[in-house]
Design an enzyme around this catalytic site. Structure first.
Site: not given
Ligand SMILES: [Mg+2]
Length: 314
Positions: A184, A192, A201, A228
């Site tokens: 991840d 974010n 994204d 993620e």
């Protein structure tokens, strides 16, 4: 849609369609081979055992299956193919010499899509095969859309579950190691928060892209596992090989040079990876292998992120 239009509709190019002809009489194979050789790649088998090996290893698009054969009968071959998640979606057309109603009913019950009677009429057999191939491609196409992650266009969790079961069985049968890489993005919540979800994204799409470029053998799979998190299935890959691939993924993500000012791992977007490897056995399970990869991912995070942690299960 006809066969040609369907082939054009696929998101990825499909190679020549493959038809498997199974018959214990070589003369019958020859007749069918004549019908299809210009149009499809023709695979052949002269008994049930051979037919199942070809199906598992080459995954033909359709099978013309003789019913009466010495050894394993056509009906039994069909039953076994339908019981295996790796082969159950291949349409089976029985080729039968005796036109007995009872036989046909049984054939449909065990999963055949159609019947052709010997001696075969080339026009009819060709038309029926094209029809069933078109239907099969349509359902493949539908399934492929249902199995793709909308954002990153890699496989989704559902596809991963399906492929893991198939790879597990294949490696168990052959006694080969199977490796899983669970990974991840480091400090992705902060990414974010700092750069916004749209940028987040875009970052996931970029990472998925490099993973796809790194993991590209025919039976390898990259899937989005959750937010993620991504997961890779590497069949026939030992621990050392899997660690090398994981390091290549880590380096490829760093090489994107996506800035991440609030990452706990450094100024660029990075990933942590957990690797678990095992030769599947009777007392092990794909779920346990995945849990082991997850534990290694946790280790990699705890040890400072932007690194690979690996384990080999016995
Ligand atoms: Mg026969």
């Amino acid at each position: 849609m006809n066969l040609t239009q369907l082939l054009d509709a696929f998101p990825h190019p499909v190679g020549p369609l493959r038809i498997l002809i199974v018959d214990d009489q070589p003369v019958n194979i020859r007749v069918l081979h004549q019908v299809f050789r210009g149009e499809f790649e023709v695979l052949m088998a002269t008994d049930g055992e051979q037919a199942m090996t070809v199906c598992r290893e080459q995954r033909p698009d359709i099978i013309l299956l003789d019913v009466v054969m010495p050894g394993i009968s056509g009906h039994e071959v069909c039953r076994r193919l339908k019981a295996d998640p790796g082969t159950r979606d291949i349409p089976v057309i029985f080729v039968t010499s005796q036109n007995q109603d009872g036989d046909e009913a049984l054939g449909f019950e065990i999963g055949a899509v159609d019947f052709i009677t010997k001696p075969v009429n080339p026009v009819i057999v060709s038309a029926r095969v094209r029809t069933h191939l078109a239907l099969k491609l349509q359902s493949d196409l539908l399934r492929s859309f249902a199995m793709i992650d909308g954002l990153t266009k890699v496989a989704n969790r559902r596809k991963f579950d399906e492929e893991l079961a198939i790879s597990w069985r294949a490696c168990q049968r052959e006694g080969h190691p199977l490796s899983l890489v669970l990974l991840d993005l480091d400090s992705f919540k902060q990414y974010n928060d700092t750069y916004g979800h749209q940028q987040g994204d875009a970052c996931l799409v970029a990472v998925a892209g490099v993973l796809t470029q790194t993991v590209r053998r025919p039976h390898d799979l990259v899937a989005r596992y959750g937010g993620e998190e991504f997961v890779c299935i590497l069949p026939e890959t030992d621990s050392l090989g899997a660690i090398q691939r994981a390091e290549a993924m880590r380096a490829a993500v760093k090489a994107l040079e996506i800035k991440h000012q609030d990452s706990a791992a450094g100024p660029l977007v990075s990933i942590s990876l957990g690797v678990a490897t095992q030769i599947p056995g009777a007392d092990s399970s794909p779920e346990a292998l995945l849990a082991a990869a997850d534990a290694q991912l946790y280790q990699a995070k705890a040890a400072g992120r932007d690194r690979v942690s690996a384990i080999e299960l016995s």
